[in-house]
Design an enzyme around this catalytic site. Structure first.
Site, PDB file in Angstrom:
ATOM      1  N   CYS A   1       1.133  -1.020   0.011  1.00 28.02           N
ATOM      2  CA  CYS A   1       0.239   0.033   0.024  1.00 28.02           C
ATOM      3  C   CYS A   1       0.903   0.929   0.200  1.00 28.02           C
ATOM      4  CB  CYS A   1      -1.007   0.057   0.951  1.00 28.02           C
ATOM      5  SG  CYS A   1      -1.680   1.475   1.555  1.00 28.02           S
TER       6      CYS A   1
ATOM      7  N   CYS B   1       0.711   3.272   4.069  1.00 33.78           N
ATOM      8  CA  CYS B   1       0.409   2.557   4.875  1.00 33.78           C
ATOM      9  C   CYS B   1       1.613   1.552   5.037  1.00 33.78           C
ATOM     10  CB  CYS B   1      -0.343   2.154   5.388  1.00 33.78           C
ATOM     11  SG  CYS B   1      -1.388   0.752   5.055  1.00 33.78           S
TER      12      CYS B   1
ATOM     13  N   CYS C   1      -6.080  -1.587   0.550  1.00 33.62           N
ATOM     14  CA  CYS C   1      -5.514  -2.247   1.546  1.00 33.62           C
ATOM     15  C   CYS C   1      -6.560  -2.735   2.967  1.00 33.62           C
ATOM     16  CB  CYS C   1      -4.901  -0.321   1.854  1.00 33.62           C
ATOM     17  SG  CYS C   1      -3.801  -1.308   3.317  1.00 33.62           S
TER      18      CYS C   1
ATOM     19  N   CYS D   1      -5.613  -0.009   5.611  1.00 30.61           N
ATOM     20  CA  CYS D   1      -5.731   1.579   5.598  1.00 30.61           C
ATOM     21  C   CYS D   1      -7.124   1.822   5.283  1.00 30.61           C
ATOM     22  CB  CYS D   1      -4.745   2.174   5.471  1.00 30.61           C
ATOM     23  SG  CYS D   1      -4.516   2.188   4.192  1.00 30.61           S
TER      24      CYS D   1
ATOM     25  N   ASP E   1      20.971  -2.569 -18.997  1.00 27.69           N
ATOM     26  CA  ASP E   1      20.557  -3.041 -17.519  1.00 27.69           C
ATOM     27  C   ASP E   1      19.828  -4.204 -18.533  1.00 27.69           C
ATOM     28  OD1 ASP E   1      21.143  -4.709 -15.601  1.00 27.69           O
ATOM     29  OD2 ASP E   1      20.404  -3.303 -14.315  1.00 27.69           O
TER      30      ASP E   1
END
Lengths: 246, 448
Positions: free
Chosen positions: B206, B209, B228, B231, B354
């Site tokens: 989340c 939170c 979530c 929260c 990369d």
């Protein structure tokens, strides 16, 4: 001698630290054991299940993540600090990459905060002004084959009197100008070379697996060779391209 | 006067570029900005109705060009960087090319795709009225650092834009967060469509939170109906949603349960691209009645599941990052014909130096009983071959020669050939395909 032998590999927080394809390293260790008829049990310690049993671990792997995720993991691992210190001092094999490498030190000083590390290694990291990014070629004292990989880190890691993993032949390394990269301490291999480090470095992978086998099985004398033609070509390609004869 | 000089120089440079066969669409803009640094600012003032920009990791070019096609279809005039040059220079090129020789320019809309990391610099020159953000995935990490950095850059850009209307992918928590406290509308796919496979997710925690996020269902990567449990942060209210989705044969779905979309596109992700355009048109207050016709007329960009007939169908697809590659693999595997697959991986600056991301792609899913042969090529042919080796997928041919690889596939008993490439391999591969096509048309005579 390969009857029923197996290694327990624990991947620490792959849900939080898996920024650059770290799972390639786990797959590589697992395959190279399996190809030799040795079992590999990979288990993970995640943010929703912290119940790892370090007692049973033969190899612990910790990867890299964003600063935010790294800070989360740091907080979680500090609770296991003593366990991890005992594990390493007792000869346990620990492979730490990128953010995981920084975690092993005393602290990581970012521009805004000081993240306390596990203090397993007597090293520390300061954030630099710019990121050190690019291909890397190292010469290690562990074996002749060059270690090749890719680095991408803002941290400058000062390793004091520790033994480096290798001398920088091409790339930037621990601090950008120290000429050395990573740390080897007891059975710990720590490096900024992230992601799929082990597939292109079969000697390094077998060195790590060998350390774990030696510790677990007293009669272990060494691995039978594998067909590493492709691994070696991939390794040599990077060496020649970046550190070849000028 | 500087403006006219700049426009001329850009146009000349474009002509010269074409003469030597270069497809660079940013060089003319670079030259024009050297002569007249204010060029974009001056010309953007002549955009009468609005400036719409599209940002996001995947789907920018398709979304942007589809929107442009739809606006043209409605009779509006536009300026658009259709070639996908999406940094400041590319934007300058688009404006300069739209001018007449007196440096005069006018358009109803500017329709611009913009690189996430360049948005701040572009917004110094022009302020968008509307901004679409398609999604945020891991992409070219060595250029952007980490995804958190991209989020910061976009937040700064949006703040610079001021009074902008956002059109955001509500299924992507990373993208939806830009709407917090801002003027935003969201689009999303409001039903479970694909099997719930476990693949690499970015931002599974989340953003508010740090607690682990859950999904009622997810589509791919981190996109889905998320919430979530700790929260209460969750997928926002979706203003434009797709349901009743059918992917067998032509793609069909409904927007807001009422508007039927029926197109001959491949790839689940195209639902998002179409939704983004539909949402943008609605937010802009433009009639969406002829939308299906506009979709039918849109010519996909090079390498977006681009079909070229070389005696058997050969399909070229660009995929630059794990999310794109996983989607491409899924699309390939939905095709049950016997197939040859070629994968080309380069590591030049525009690809990202990369190639670690290859290990975040679920290449093991490329294997099934319909896979005839697998060929690897490109600058990093050994890296991609190793990736397959450790995914237990057998590579039949490793070659540096794309032409040889394609020709071999044409002679097999497979019914179709897929070529998956990353960015800098795209144009050379398409050229090679067209070269083979010409040879076939000339009776198979080598045209050396």
């Amino acid at each position: 001698m390969s009857d029923n032998r197996e290694l327990n590999i624990i991947h620490l927080y792959p849900d939080l630290l898996n920024l650059y394809g770290d799972r390639g390293n786990i797959a590589c260790m697992q395959k190279r054991l399996n190809w030799r008829g040795i079992g590999a049990n990979v288990s993970t310690c995640t943010n929703s299940d912290h119940s790892i049993n370090l007692e049973a671990a033969d190899i612990i792997f910790v990867g890299g993540g964003s600063d935010r995720e790294q800070e989360l993991v740091c907080g979680l691992l500090l609770k296991k600090k003593q366990e991890l210190v005992d594990y390493v001092e007792g000869g346990g094999v620990l492979v730490a990459v990128c953010g995981g490498y920084q975690l092993l030190g005393k602290y990581y000083q970012t521009a805004s905060s000081k993240i306390e590390g596990l203090g397993i290694l007597d090293i520390y990291t300061d954030a630099g002004d710019d990121r050190l990014i690019g291909n890397v070629v190292l010469q290690s004292e562990l074996f002749d084959q060059k270690i090749v990989g890719f680095e991408n880190h803002a941290g400058r890691t000062f390793i004091g009197s520790h033994t480096p993993l290798g001398k920088v032949v091409y790339g930037r390394g621990n601090t950008g100008d120290s000429g050395y990269e990573g740390v080897v301490y007891k059975n710990v291999v720590a490096t900024y070379l992230h992601g799929p480090l082990l597939p292109k470095n079969p000697m390094l992978c077998d060195y790590i697996l060998g350390c774990a086998m030696k510790k677990k099985y007293e009669d272990f004398t060494g691995f039978e060779p594998l067909n590493d033609e492709l691994e070696n070509v991939a390794n040599k390609y990077i060496e020649d391209r970046f550190a070849g004869e000028k | 006067m500087r403006k006219i000089l700049a426009v001329w120089a850009a146009k000349l440079s474009a002509i010269a570029g074409r003469m030597i066969g270069k497809k660079s669409s940013s060089t003319p803009g670079t030259i024009a900005l050297k002569i007249c640094p204010n060029l974009i600012r001056i010309l953007a003032k002549n955009v009468e109705k609005g400036i719409i920009v599209t940002c996001g990791t995947n789907g920018k070019t398709t979304t942007n060009n589809l929107l442009n096609t739809a606006l043209l279809k409605c009779g509006y005039t536009t300026v658009c960087n259709t070639l996908g040059a999406n940094m400041v220079n590319g934007i300058a090129t688009a404006f300069a090319m739209a001018c007449d020789l007196k440096g005069q320019f006018s358009a109803d809309y500017a329709v611009l795709e913009i690189d996430e990391a360049s948005a701040r610099r572009v917004f110094e020159h022009l302020k968008p009225n509307y901004m679409i953000i398609t999604n945020l995935f891991r992409d070219q990490l060595d250029r952007y650092g980490e995804i958190d950095i991209t989020v910061d850059l976009l937040n700064q850009a949006i703040d610079m834009a001021g009074d902008v209307k956002l059109i955001l992918n509500g299924d992507d928590p990373l993208t939806a967060q830009f709407g917090d406290g801002r003027n935003a509308k969201y689009f999303g796919i409001s039903e479970q469509v694909l099997p719930q496979i476990d693949e690499t997710k970015e931002g599974q925690f989340c953003l508010k939170c740090g607690h682990e996020q859950k999904y009622n269902y997810f589509h791919y990567s981190q996109l889905g109906d998320y919430y979530c449990p700790s929260c209460g942060n969750a997928r926002p209210h979706i203003d434009f949603d797709a349901t009743d989705i059918s992917l067998s044969g032509a793609m069909k779905f409904k927007v807001n349960k009422t508007v039927d979309i029926d197109v001959n596109y491949r790839g689940f992700y195209n639902i998002y691209n179409i939704l983004a355009v539909y949402s943008a048109l609605s937010v802009m207050g433009i009639e969406t009645g002829g939308f299906n016709r506009a979709l039918a007329e849109y010519k996909p960009q090079i390498g977006r599941m681009e079909l070229i007939d070389l005696g058997k169908p050969v399909i070229l697809n660009l995929a630059k990052n794990p999310a794109g590659f996983n989607q491409a693999i899924q699309t390939v595997m939905l095709d049950k014909r016997r197939k040859d697959v070629i994968v080309a991986i380069n590591d030049l600056a525009n690809d990202g130096r990369d190639v670690s991301w290859l290990w975040d792609v679920d290449f093991d899913k490329l294997y099934d009983e319909n896979l005839n042969t697998l060929t690897t090529t490109g600058i990093r042919l050994y890296d991609i071959s190793l990736r397959f080796k450790y995914a237990d997928v057998k590579v039949d041919y490793i070659t540096k020669n794309m032409k040889e690889a394609i020709k071999r596939c044409l002679s097999t008993k497979a019914e179709v050939c897929y070529i998956l490439v990353n960015y800098t391999a795209l144009y050379p591969t398409q050229n090679t395909m067209l070269e083979i096509k010409r040879e076939l048309e000339n009776g198979g005579v080598e045209n050396v």
